[in-house]
Design a protein around this motif. Sequence first.
Motif, PDB file in Angstrom:
ATOM      1  N   GLU A 234       0.851  -1.187   0.000  1.00  0.00           N
ATOM      2  CA  GLU A 234       0.000   0.000   0.000  1.00  0.00           C
ATOM      3  C   GLU A 234       0.886   1.235   0.000  1.00  0.00           C
ATOM      4  O   GLU A 234       1.773   1.369   0.846  1.00  0.00           O
ATOM      5  CB  GLU A 234      -0.899   0.016   1.234  1.00  0.00           C
ATOM      6  N   LEU A 235       0.656   2.121  -0.947  1.00  0.00           N
ATOM      7  CA  LEU A 235       1.460   3.336  -1.016  1.00  0.00           C
ATOM      8  C   LEU A 235       0.565   4.561  -1.152  1.00  0.00           C
ATOM      9  O   LEU A 235      -0.556   4.487  -1.655  1.00  0.00           O
ATOM     10  CB  LEU A 235       2.473   3.260  -2.162  1.00  0.00           C
ATOM     11  N   ILE A 236       1.083   5.678  -0.687  1.00  0.00           N
ATOM     12  CA  ILE A 236       0.368   6.948  -0.744  1.00  0.00           C
ATOM     13  C   ILE A 236       1.252   7.972  -1.437  1.00  0.00           C
ATOM     14  O   ILE A 236       2.414   8.156  -1.073  1.00  0.00           O
ATOM     15  CB  ILE A 236       0.019   7.466   0.663  1.00  0.00           C
ATOM     16  N   THR A 237       0.717   8.622  -2.459  1.00  0.00           N
ATOM     17  CA  THR A 237       1.366   9.780  -3.053  1.00  0.00           C
ATOM     18  C   THR A 237       0.480  10.989  -2.751  1.00  0.00           C
ATOM     19  O   THR A 237      -0.594  10.849  -2.163  1.00  0.00           O
ATOM     20  CB  THR A 237       1.529   9.621  -4.576  1.00  0.00           C
ATOM     21  N   LEU A 238       0.912  12.164  -3.166  1.00  0.00           N
ATOM     22  CA  LEU A 238       0.078  13.339  -2.930  1.00  0.00           C
ATOM     23  C   LEU A 238      -1.193  13.297  -3.765  1.00  0.00           C
ATOM     24  O   LEU A 238      -2.150  14.008  -3.482  1.00  0.00           O
ATOM     25  CB  LEU A 238       0.861  14.617  -3.248  1.00  0.00           C
ATOM     26  N   ASP A 239      -1.201  12.460  -4.808  1.00  0.00           N
ATOM     27  CA  ASP A 239      -2.356  12.400  -5.697  1.00  0.00           C
ATOM     28  C   ASP A 239      -3.326  11.278  -5.365  1.00  0.00           C
ATOM     29  O   ASP A 239      -4.514  11.385  -5.633  1.00  0.00           O
ATOM     30  CB  ASP A 239      -1.899  12.229  -7.159  1.00  0.00           C
ATOM     31  N   GLN A 240      -2.823  10.169  -4.799  1.00  0.00           N
ATOM     32  CA  GLN A 240      -3.701   9.019  -4.651  1.00  0.00           C
ATOM     33  C   GLN A 240      -3.186   8.006  -3.636  1.00  0.00           C
ATOM     34  O   GLN A 240      -2.052   8.088  -3.161  1.00  0.00           O
ATOM     35  CB  GLN A 240      -3.876   8.326  -6.004  1.00  0.00           C
ATOM     36  N   TYR A 241      -4.074   7.065  -3.329  1.00  0.00           N
ATOM     37  CA  TYR A 241      -3.772   5.912  -2.487  1.00  0.00           C
ATOM     38  C   TYR A 241      -3.888   4.682  -3.371  1.00  0.00           C
ATOM     39  O   TYR A 241      -4.895   4.484  -4.045  1.00  0.00           O
ATOM     40  CB  TYR A 241      -4.765   5.850  -1.322  1.00  0.00           C
ATOM     41  N   VAL A 242      -2.845   3.848  -3.398  1.00  0.00           N
ATOM     42  CA  VAL A 242      -2.804   2.713  -4.319  1.00  0.00           C
ATOM     43  C   VAL A 242      -2.509   1.435  -3.549  1.00  0.00           C
ATOM     44  O   VAL A 242      -1.611   1.404  -2.702  1.00  0.00           O
ATOM     45  CB  VAL A 242      -1.716   2.914  -5.400  1.00  0.00           C
TER      46      VAL A 242
ATOM     47  N   LYS B 222     -11.885   9.803   3.854  1.00  0.00           N
ATOM     48  CA  LYS B 222     -12.660   9.171   2.790  1.00  0.00           C
ATOM     49  C   LYS B 222     -12.260   9.705   1.424  1.00  0.00           C
ATOM     50  O   LYS B 222     -12.220   8.958   0.436  1.00  0.00           O
ATOM     51  CB  LYS B 222     -14.157   9.388   3.025  1.00  0.00           C
ATOM     52  N   GLU B 223     -11.944  10.994   1.341  1.00  0.00           N
ATOM     53  CA  GLU B 223     -11.498  11.572   0.075  1.00  0.00           C
ATOM     54  C   GLU B 223     -10.200  10.923  -0.395  1.00  0.00           C
ATOM     55  O   GLU B 223      -9.999  10.710  -1.586  1.00  0.00           O
ATOM     56  CB  GLU B 223     -11.292  13.082   0.229  1.00  0.00           C
ATOM     57  N   LYS B 224      -9.321  10.592   0.551  1.00  0.00           N
ATOM     58  CA  LYS B 224      -8.016  10.027   0.204  1.00  0.00           C
ATOM     59  C   LYS B 224      -8.086   8.530  -0.063  1.00  0.00           C
ATOM     60  O   LYS B 224      -7.559   8.030  -1.060  1.00  0.00           O
ATOM     61  CB  LYS B 224      -7.018  10.297   1.338  1.00  0.00           C
ATOM     62  N   PHE B 225      -8.714   7.789   0.840  1.00  0.00           N
ATOM     63  CA  PHE B 225      -8.668   6.328   0.785  1.00  0.00           C
ATOM     64  C   PHE B 225      -9.920   5.690   0.191  1.00  0.00           C
ATOM     65  O   PHE B 225      -9.952   4.481  -0.023  1.00  0.00           O
ATOM     66  CB  PHE B 225      -8.424   5.764   2.185  1.00  0.00           C
ATOM     67  N   GLY B 226     -10.951   6.495  -0.054  1.00  0.00           N
ATOM     68  CA  GLY B 226     -12.163   5.958  -0.655  1.00  0.00           C
ATOM     69  C   GLY B 226     -13.066   5.233   0.316  1.00  0.00           C
ATOM     70  O   GLY B 226     -14.108   4.698  -0.075  1.00  0.00           O
ATOM     71  N   LEU B 227     -12.680   5.198   1.596  1.00  0.00           N
ATOM     72  CA  LEU B 227     -13.457   4.523   2.636  1.00  0.00           C
ATOM     73  C   LEU B 227     -13.424   5.353   3.910  1.00  0.00           C
ATOM     74  O   LEU B 227     -12.422   6.021   4.183  1.00  0.00           O
ATOM     75  CB  LEU B 227     -12.860   3.142   2.951  1.00  0.00           C
TER      76      LEU B 227
ATOM     77  N   LYS C 200     -11.502  -3.578   6.753  1.00  0.00           N
ATOM     78  CA  LYS C 200     -11.015  -4.167   5.508  1.00  0.00           C
ATOM     79  C   LYS C 200      -9.564  -4.598   5.649  1.00  0.00           C
ATOM     80  O   LYS C 200      -9.154  -5.633   5.119  1.00  0.00           O
ATOM     81  CB  LYS C 200     -11.157  -3.163   4.361  1.00  0.00           C
ATOM     82  N   ASP C 201      -8.776  -3.813   6.382  1.00  0.00           N
ATOM     83  CA  ASP C 201      -7.372  -4.163   6.582  1.00  0.00           C
ATOM     84  C   ASP C 201      -7.245  -5.461   7.367  1.00  0.00           C
ATOM     85  O   ASP C 201      -6.383  -6.293   7.063  1.00  0.00           O
ATOM     86  CB  ASP C 201      -6.653  -3.033   7.319  1.00  0.00           C
ATOM     87  N   LYS C 202      -8.091  -5.652   8.381  1.00  0.00           N
ATOM     88  CA  LYS C 202      -8.057  -6.890   9.163  1.00  0.00           C
ATOM     89  C   LYS C 202      -8.386  -8.088   8.275  1.00  0.00           C
ATOM     90  O   LYS C 202      -7.769  -9.154   8.389  1.00  0.00           O
ATOM     91  CB  LYS C 202      -9.051  -6.808  10.323  1.00  0.00           C
ATOM     92  N   MET C 203      -9.350  -7.927   7.379  1.00  0.00           N
ATOM     93  CA  MET C 203      -9.710  -9.007   6.460  1.00  0.00           C
ATOM     94  C   MET C 203      -8.554  -9.314   5.510  1.00  0.00           C
ATOM     95  O   MET C 203      -8.256 -10.473   5.220  1.00  0.00           O
ATOM     96  CB  MET C 203     -10.955  -8.618   5.661  1.00  0.00           C
ATOM     97  N   ASN C 204      -7.885  -8.267   5.040  1.00  0.00           N
ATOM     98  CA  ASN C 204      -6.755  -8.462   4.129  1.00  0.00           C
ATOM     99  C   ASN C 204      -5.610  -9.202   4.814  1.00  0.00           C
ATOM    100  O   ASN C 204      -4.915 -10.005   4.195  1.00  0.00           O
ATOM    101  CB  ASN C 204      -6.255  -7.120   3.607  1.00  0.00           C
ATOM    102  N   GLN C 205      -5.404  -8.932   6.109  1.00  0.00           N
ATOM    103  CA  GLN C 205      -4.345  -9.609   6.848  1.00  0.00           C
ATOM    104  C   GLN C 205      -4.608 -11.107   6.916  1.00  0.00           C
ATOM    105  O   GLN C 205      -3.695 -11.919   6.778  1.00  0.00           O
ATOM    106  CB  GLN C 205      -4.231  -9.022   8.256  1.00  0.00           C
TER     107      GLN C 205
END
Length: 291
Positions: free
Chosen positions: A41-49, A234-239, A247-252
Amino acid sequence: MRHQQQVKKDIDSLKITKIKETGFHFNKTLKILFVLFGRVELITLDQYVVLNIGDVYVLNENELVSFLSSGSNSVLIAQSPPNTKGKDCYRFKQIHPLSVVDKKAHEEVVKGLVLPKNHQSLVAIMLRHQILFSEKSLSKKTTECSKCEDVLDYINKHYTTDISLKHLAEHFITDKYIISHKFRKYFGFSIYHYLKEVRLFHSACQLKSSTDKIMDVALDNGFPSLRAFNQSFKEKFGLPPLTFRKKDKMNQVMDEQEDPVLFFQIEQLTAGIIDQHLLEKIKEQPYDLFG
């Protein structure tokens, strides 16, 4: 594109490593990431990927980036030589991982990554498929603003406090309009934009690593209210923050169940063409493939 013909970059480093959690920093050279297993998971000034197995993503030279803790992962990184001449660099636009954009182009780029004899043509491959579009980016001019990097460092250390332009101007003994203008001109983004991004990064880390209440996470990281935090997050991560944590716990759990060896997936991506010597080195990660 007008600038595409001017992009001439070779790949001089190819290695397999684990990407760990890091705060915002300037990426010094062009890097192409290929996720062998796990999740990044990475964060830039433009988006979360979010990058999953098989995804390919490009980090630009002088791009501000941070990595969130994503558990176990293994990433093949192709890296260009550093820009030592101080010239303007060119950046690529990539909204989604390459695997999502174009399957055929993705397979060709992956072949260039995993077959050492082809890695020099990676940038040319991406430009030919017009996966990434280059544009002239801001180059860092160290003589333009001697205090700008000090301001950035100050924000990194004091993001939990009430930072304002007036406060920064008083601390650095200057005018608030001057410091705001020079910071934006030097880095290409505003002080408030960077401050919010740093706070969001640390908030996401706290959500992942603790069971603290959402209100406490917001206040611990300098947000004035729960409403402001929820909206920015929410604006940054969509959630919203709570959903992000669940969701992170489920991904783990999914990561723990995932097969940590990607040899079969690599063979599929490269249509069965694979360098056996490279496969042996992948087993011994982290490994510098040019070493």
